[in-house]
Design a protein around this motif. Structure first.
Motif, mmCIF file in Angstrom:
data_model
loop_
_atom_site.group_PDB
_atom_site.id
_atom_site.type_symbol
_atom_site.label_atom_id
_atom_site.label_comp_id
_atom_site.label_asym_id
_atom_site.label_seq_id
_atom_site.Cartn_x
_atom_site.Cartn_y
_atom_site.Cartn_z
ATOM 1 N N GLU A 158 16.309 6.998 -2.554
ATOM 2 C CA GLU A 158 16.348 8.082 -3.551
ATOM 3 C C GLU A 158 15.625 7.598 -4.810
ATOM 4 N N PRO A 159 14.866 8.446 -5.475
ATOM 5 C CA PRO A 159 14.178 7.966 -6.690
ATOM 6 C C PRO A 159 15.121 7.638 -7.847
ATOM 7 N N GLU A 160 16.339 8.191 -7.812
ATOM 8 C CA GLU A 160 17.332 7.930 -8.878
ATOM 9 C C GLU A 160 16.767 8.208 -10.266
ATOM 10 N N GLY A 193 5.844 4.413 -9.388
ATOM 11 C CA GLY A 193 6.027 3.293 -8.466
ATOM 12 C C GLY A 193 4.742 2.537 -8.218
ATOM 13 N N THR A 194 4.831 1.218 -8.311
ATOM 14 C CA THR A 194 3.647 0.376 -8.123
ATOM 15 C C THR A 194 3.941 -0.752 -7.132
ATOM 16 N N GLY A 195 4.591 -0.395 -6.010
ATOM 17 C CA GLY A 195 4.702 -1.327 -4.879
ATOM 18 C C GLY A 195 3.469 -1.129 -3.996
ATOM 19 N N SER A 196 3.545 -1.593 -2.762
ATOM 20 C CA SER A 196 2.373 -1.495 -1.863
ATOM 21 C C SER A 196 1.883 -0.063 -1.724
ATOM 22 N N SER A 197 2.828 0.895 -1.580
ATOM 23 C CA SER A 197 2.411 2.285 -1.365
ATOM 24 C C SER A 197 1.679 2.820 -2.587
ATOM 25 N N GLY A 198 2.236 2.557 -3.779
ATOM 26 C CA GLY A 198 1.582 3.004 -5.005
ATOM 27 C C GLY A 198 0.220 2.337 -5.155
ATOM 28 N N ILE A 199 0.192 1.050 -4.955
ATOM 29 C CA ILE A 199 -1.049 0.281 -5.175
ATOM 30 C C ILE A 199 -2.147 0.704 -4.192
ATOM 31 N N GLN A 200 -1.765 1.056 -2.971
ATOM 32 C CA GLN A 200 -2.775 1.518 -2.013
ATOM 33 C C GLN A 200 -3.251 2.929 -2.351
ATOM 34 N N SER A 201 -2.336 3.780 -2.811
ATOM 35 C CA SER A 201 -2.718 5.191 -2.975
ATOM 36 C C SER A 201 -3.358 5.485 -4.328
ATOM 37 N N GLN A 216 4.797 2.756 -14.339
ATOM 38 C CA GLN A 216 5.095 1.439 -13.758
ATOM 39 C C GLN A 216 6.334 0.836 -14.398
ATOM 40 N N ARG A 217 7.322 0.532 -13.536
ATOM 41 C CA ARG A 217 8.498 -0.170 -14.061
ATOM 42 C C ARG A 217 8.285 -1.680 -13.953
ATOM 43 N N THR A 218 7.826 -2.124 -12.778
ATOM 44 C CA THR A 218 7.590 -3.562 -12.598
ATOM 45 C C THR A 218 6.197 -3.786 -12.032
ATOM 46 N N PRO A 219 5.360 -4.544 -12.737
ATOM 47 C CA PRO A 219 4.047 -4.836 -12.142
ATOM 48 C C PRO A 219 4.194 -5.760 -10.944
ATOM 49 N N SER A 501 14.063 -7.960 -5.570
ATOM 50 C CA SER A 501 13.177 -7.345 -4.588
ATOM 51 C C SER A 501 13.989 -6.527 -3.595
ATOM 52 N N TRP A 502 13.264 -5.763 -2.793
ATOM 53 C CA TRP A 502 13.990 -5.074 -1.718
ATOM 54 C C TRP A 502 14.412 -6.054 -0.633
ATOM 55 N N TYR A 503 13.771 -7.240 -0.574
ATOM 56 C CA TYR A 503 14.255 -8.294 0.343
ATOM 57 C C TYR A 503 15.711 -8.637 0.009
HETATM 58 O O1 N01 Z 1 8.028 0.395 -2.132
HETATM 59 P P1 N01 Z 1 8.393 -0.751 -3.182
HETATM 60 P P2 N01 Z 1 6.647 0.628 -1.366
HETATM 61 N N1 N01 Z 1 11.823 4.584 -11.721
HETATM 62 O O2 N01 Z 1 9.863 -0.845 -3.159
HETATM 63 C C1 N01 Z 1 9.350 1.738 -8.320
HETATM 64 C C2 N01 Z 1 5.669 -2.056 3.012
HETATM 65 N N2 N01 Z 1 4.400 -1.371 2.855
HETATM 66 O O3 N01 Z 1 6.804 1.863 -0.564
HETATM 67 O O4 N01 Z 1 9.953 -2.749 -8.772
HETATM 68 C C3 N01 Z 1 10.650 3.951 -11.794
HETATM 69 O O5 N01 Z 1 7.629 -1.963 -2.948
HETATM 70 C C4 N01 Z 1 9.638 0.295 -8.127
HETATM 71 O O6 N01 Z 1 9.836 -0.336 -9.366
HETATM 72 P P3 N01 Z 1 10.770 -1.681 -9.434
HETATM 73 C C5 N01 Z 1 5.615 -3.350 2.243
HETATM 74 O O7 N01 Z 1 6.363 -4.301 2.892
HETATM 75 C C6 N01 Z 1 3.339 -1.919 3.448
HETATM 76 O O8 N01 Z 1 5.529 0.559 -2.273
HETATM 77 O O9 N01 Z 1 12.016 -1.363 -8.664
HETATM 78 N N3 N01 Z 1 10.107 3.246 -10.806
HETATM 79 C C7 N01 Z 1 8.373 -0.127 -7.414
HETATM 80 O O10 N01 Z 1 7.320 -0.317 -8.302
HETATM 81 C C8 N01 Z 1 6.215 -2.945 0.932
HETATM 82 O O11 N01 Z 1 6.716 -4.000 0.178
HETATM 83 C C9 N01 Z 1 2.128 -1.372 3.299
HETATM 84 O O12 N01 Z 1 11.006 -1.891 -10.865
HETATM 85 C C10 N01 Z 1 10.805 3.154 -9.677
HETATM 86 C C11 N01 Z 1 8.089 1.060 -6.536
HETATM 87 O O13 N01 Z 1 8.758 2.156 -7.110
HETATM 88 C C12 N01 Z 1 7.269 -1.996 1.376
HETATM 89 O O14 N01 Z 1 6.680 -1.270 2.443
HETATM 90 C C13 N01 Z 1 1.972 -0.247 2.537
HETATM 91 C C14 N01 Z 1 12.055 3.788 -9.512
HETATM 92 C C15 N01 Z 1 8.595 0.891 -5.133
HETATM 93 O O15 N01 Z 1 7.903 -0.149 -4.540
HETATM 94 C C16 N01 Z 1 7.705 -1.012 0.326
HETATM 95 O O16 N01 Z 1 6.576 -0.587 -0.415
HETATM 96 C C17 N01 Z 1 3.073 0.319 1.938
HETATM 97 C C18 N01 Z 1 12.544 4.522 -10.602
HETATM 98 N N4 N01 Z 1 13.710 5.129 -10.531
HETATM 99 C C19 N01 Z 1 4.302 -0.247 2.109
HETATM 100 N N5 N01 Z 1 12.503 3.515 -8.284
HETATM 101 C C20 N01 Z 1 0.999 -2.018 3.952
HETATM 102 O O17 N01 Z 1 0.018 -2.303 3.359
HETATM 103 C C21 N01 Z 1 11.563 2.732 -7.699
HETATM 104 N N6 N01 Z 1 10.546 2.527 -8.543
HETATM 105 C C22 N01 Z 1 1.156 -2.375 5.343
#
Ligand code: N01
Length: 873
Positions: A158-160, A193-201, A216-219, A501-503
């Motif tokens: 959930e985005p919370e 969001g700037t995890g892998s999904s954000g960074i790729q898209s 971006q909450r966490t780089p 981390s989510w780990y």
């Molecule tokens: O998710 P993430 P993902 N307000 O959890 C932010 C795999 N994967 O879908 O870090 C504001 O990494 C959150 O901020 P923070 C890969 O293993 C692989 O991107 O919690 N921001 C973070 O920046 C990857 O690690 C590929 O402070 C909020 C982001 O959202 C895993 O899937 C491609 C928030 C979430 O990042 C997950 O990646 C994509 C809020 N309330 C994914 N809640 C490949 O390349 C969350 N965030 C194969």
């Protein structure tokens, strides 16, 4: 999809299927294929409309694998390797999905998959030894074995964020992207969001949108993917010997056959370090990050050098210094959160229509009808994209209401974190398996390699049950607790637990903070799984047809780094010391010492000479870097009275000096067989006397000393305390005996349990004793301090023992005997350690906790003296 009537016979006779599988991604498809091959009836239930799992749902722009395509693919079907050609180094989501569709079609798998069927509950029925599965379509299905192959990152989090529902514009989730695709042309778009999904898209959304704002909450750390053709050297390697390549992947640390670094980052010059990091940056391969050096995920200092290198790159690429700084991660070590591979991510922030909002500075307040409010600004958007991640690993499993024996639900059992055996099964839930579940390498490895290994293991297990006329399998509580401990032991020597981390489950509010995957390596993990089988399904109860076979036990009891060290030593095939002459053994152990890490810096090291009982003795003094004078500890080295010298335990002395903030004086003593018992004991006592008389000259605080020693040195420290008591001085306020020799008796159980396999062997101890003391002298308390008639009045003591040490029980016996005589004693038993591991500074990281406790005890001994002085004044 399959008609629901297919499952109508649920509750009669035989179960509907031998196996029900949840999911039809990489794991579910291979599982179905393999089960069929083995003659099991199986059905896969899939919530999606077609196969693909992760690659069915995550269709956002830029979605690609981040493990090279040739590695991120099946190996079970050799024909597939030649009939499918990957077009790029990192395949796009559509290409990976086509690949999985091809596999499904080739092996005719869809006929056994019920699509758009979500499993809602699974309940174990002990009377019929079956699982009853209920789906959203009202179907009830029974099966003997139930396997969750639902992926690790398949339950969106959930985005919370307050107000999520009220935005009137377009809303997208990267994890549930519309199949029709999305056109952002001329739109004002927000990405959260700037995890892998954000960074790729983000770069691709920016390429279309009129305006893009990234919240971006966490780089995160990201390196360029440098996508394109598969690198020629890698392709040649793969195509040259596909079977060999796959086999190397299976037995590699991360499921990718690349060479591991053999050196730590702090062991090379800054130039070399930079050159290696540049190579990683150029190679564009995620697994390469941690492999530049062998201690990136272990040593904070080493890791920080890589962090700073990547920050330097970000600062160079991003032209606005404030944006660059906001993009630089500073709250976690690189790789402790999943690092990313990108294409033009940082460059995107140089575009005029792209803006970064740093939520650390101005937190997100709410989503409004027209956009997003932060604490300082209101934004208006046409579309919001949530790239906010997943309830990883446990989320998809406990999303199903799984009820095991005695009505216990898995959700309740895992309320404080997942408990599993090998990440495959969990106690109380018979015949229930998870593919790449928590407690297995999964997300820390090439998923395809880990998936194939799990599927093979599960299928072989089912086949073994069938062959042995058994039906039910469940791990024992002991085995499960042992594995959970091992998973934590592995994590705790790394930097992973330091990150949110989510780990660690840290991204989901309220989720327990537990490290979810297994970081011991795919190779080590595969070895453990194979060993469990080879040892007759160690840690499992298997039953059926009137039989019940219990094979209780723990598969990994050594600390992981100790295990690795033993394996490395065994591969070297070192000659036994006891087959050498003392001179040769001394030379050999000096050679080994020369290649170990040096230990921490201390303020000063001074070498000197002091008078012993039979001539001068060398000593080495370690002074802390803090302002002195300091309290003084006299230290005696190990080496069975035959080997070693005043500088042979150098890293250990440095470490204890820094940690306890005390001067350490490591004293040499005469060695056997040239100088037999009691020469060493007399030298040790003479040294303590001399040091006590020269404390101020040595820069120490006048007053009582602490004596400390390891192994034979522990023996001498114990003996010196008895001698000082008899001689009425010098004053000793504490003794630290680390895996000491306290008795000449070899009959205690630890000699039998640990006498052969853990470096210090029974035969080596025999050799030491034979050189040191005649049988007639060995029972003298100056050789065997445990034999003293009276142990009262001795200084306070810390006795440290190691679980896998032949000397364990005599150390424990000495602690017990002193305590019975009224001495204040603390016994510190070290789980999973061997005789030599606690002193192996920077090699055996799991020994750091014990060294911290030793140092705390030393400080405490001195504090007690100071308290007494204060009270008397
Ligand atoms: O998710 P993430 P993902 N307000 O959890 C932010 C795999 N994967 O879908 O870090 C504001 O990494 C959150 O901020 P923070 C890969 O293993 C692989 O991107 O919690 N921001 C973070 O920046 C990857 O690690 C590929 O402070 C909020 C982001 O959202 C895993 O899937 C491609 C928030 C979430 O990042 C997950 O990646 C994509 C809020 N309330 C994914 N809640 C490949 O390349 C969350 N965030 C194969």
């Amino acid at each position: 999809m399959a008609p629901d009537s297919e499952f109508a016979n649920a509750s009669f006779g035989k179960p509907d299927f031998d196996v029900v599988v949840v999911g039809s991604g990489f794991a579910g498809l291979y599982l179905l294929h393999k089960l069929r091959e083995l003659g099991f009836s199986a059905k896969a239930l899939e919530a999606a409309g077609d196969v693909g799992g992760t690659w069915y749902w995550n269709r956002y722009p830029g979605a690609r694998c981040d493990i090279m395509s040739i590695d991120y693919s099946y190996s079970f079907d050799p024909d597939l390797e030649t009939e499918w050609q990957w077009s790029e180094k990192y395949a796009t989501q559509p290409e990976i999905l086509r690949y999985l569709q091809h596999v499904a079609a080739k092996h005719d798998l869809r006929r056994d998959i019920a699509f758009e069927t979500r499993v809602e509950s699974a309940t174990w029925d002990k009377d019929s030894s079956r699982w009853l599965i209920r789906t959203n379509r009202g179907a009830e299905i029974t099966c003997r074995y139930y396997v969750m192959a639902a992926g690790c990152l398949s339950k969106p989090k959930e985005p919370e964020i307050e107000g999520c529902d009220c935005f009137r514009g377009e809303v997208y989730y990267t994890s549930r992207w519309p199949h029709r695709g999305v056109d952002f042309t001329a739109k004002r778009v927000a990405v959260i969001g700037t995890g892998s999904s954000g960074i790729q898209s983000i770069p691709l959304i920016a390429a279309q949108a009129k305006q893009l704002t990234v919240f971006q909450r966490t780089p995160n750390f990201s390196i360029p993917a440098r996508n394109g053709p598969i690198p020629t050297h890698r392709l040649a390697d793969y195509e040259g010997d596909r079977a060999g390549y796959r086999e190397r992947a299976r037995w590699s640390r991360f499921g990718v056959p690349i060479e591991l670094a053999e050196i730590g980052a702090m062991q090379v010059s800054e130039e070399e370090r930079r050159a290696r990091y540049e190579a990683v940056w150029e190679a564009g391969e995620l697994v390469g990050i941690g492999l530049a050096f062998n201690d990136i995920i272990l040593n904070p200092k080493s890791n920080e050098t890589l962090c700073e290198f990547i920050r330097g790159k970000i600062r160079t690429i991003v032209t606005n210094p404030e944006t660059a700084e906001a993009l630089c991660p500073t709250d976690h070590y690189v790789a402790t959160k999943r690092a990313c591979l990108d294409t033009n991510y940082y460059e995107t922030f140089n575009l005029d229509h792209v803006r970064l909002v740093d939520l650390r500075k101005t937190p997100l307040a709410r989503i409004t009808e027209t956009g997003i409010d932060t604490t300082s600004e209101s934004f208006e958007f046409d579309a919001i994209v949530y790239a906010t991640g997943f309830d990883a690993m446990t989320g998809p499993i406990v999303a199903v209401n799984i009820t095991g024996r005695n009505g216990v639900t898995l959700r309740n059992k895992w309320a404080d974190g997942p408990l599993s055996y090998l990440g495959l099964m969990t106690t109380g839930f018979p015949n229930f398996f998870a593919v790449t579940g928590p407690g297995s390498p999964s997300v820390l490895s090439n998923m395809t390699v880990s998936i194939e290994q799990h599927v093979d293991w599960i299928c072989n297990c089912l086949k073994d049950l069938r062959d042995e006329n058994l039906e039910v399998i469940e791990p024992t509580a002991t085995a499960e607790a042992g594995w959970v401990q091992h998973v934590n032991d592995c994590a705790n020597i790394t930097l992973f637990p330091t990150a949110n981390s989510w780990y660690m489950g840290a991204n989901v509010p309220g989720k327990p903070r537990v490290f979810l995957p297994y970081i011991g390596g795919t190779d080590a993990y595969r070895t453990a799984c194979n060993e469990v089988v080879a040892r007759g399904y160690l840690g499992f109860v298997r039953s059926g047809s009137g039989q019940r076979r219990v094979n209780d036990g723990v598969i990994r009891r050594l600390q992981p780094d100790v295990q690795m060290l033993l394996e490395a030593m065994s591969a070297l095939n070192l000659p036994p010391l006891e087959e050498m002459s003392p001179e040769a053994a001394r030379a050999f152990s000096s050679e080994l010492s020369a290649v170990r890490p040096p230990g921490p810096e201390v303020g000063e090291i001074v070498d000197g000479v002091l008078p012993g009982a039979g001539g001068d003795l060398d000593y080495r003094l370690y002074r802390p870097a803090t302002a002195g004078p300091h309290r003084v500890v006299v230290y005696f080295h190990g080496g069975g009275w035959v080997l070693g010298s005043h500088d042979s335990d150098d890293p250990f002395c440095r470490d204890l000096c820094v940690r306890s903030n005390a001067v350490f004086v490591s004293v040499n003593y005469r060695h056997a067989p040239e100088h037999c018992f009691p020469a060493a004991a007399e030298d040790a006592f003479a040294a303590v006397r001399w040091i006590a008389d020269h404390l101020e000259t040595l820069g120490g605080v006048p007053g009582p000393l602490v004596v400390c020693g390891w192994s034979a040195g522990g023996n001498l420290a114990a003996v010196v305390c008895q001698m000082a008591r008899a001689a009425d001085g010098p004053a000793i306020c504490g003794q630290v005996l680390v895996t000491p020799v306290t008795d000449c008796d070899f009959l205690r159980p630890s000699y039998n349990e640990n006498g052969a396999d853990y470096v210090l062997t029974k035969s080596l101890m025999n050799w030491f004793w034979d050189h040191y003391a005649d049988p007639a002298n060995r029972t003298d308390p100056k050789a065997s301090p445990l034999r003293a008639n009276d142990l009262s009045g001795l200084p306070r003591a810390l006795v440290v023992t190691a679980e896998f040490d032949p000397l364990r029980d005599e150390g424990a016996a000495y602690a017990e005997a002193m305590a019975s005589a009224g001495v204040e004693v603390k016994h510190l038993p070290c789980r999973g350690q061997i005789h030599t591991s606690l002193t192996a500074v920077d090699m055996i990281l799991s020994g750091a906790g014990a060294r911290a406790e030793i140092s705390a005890a030393i400080r405490q001994f001195f504090h007690q003296v100071e308290d007494l002085v204060m009270r008397n004044n």
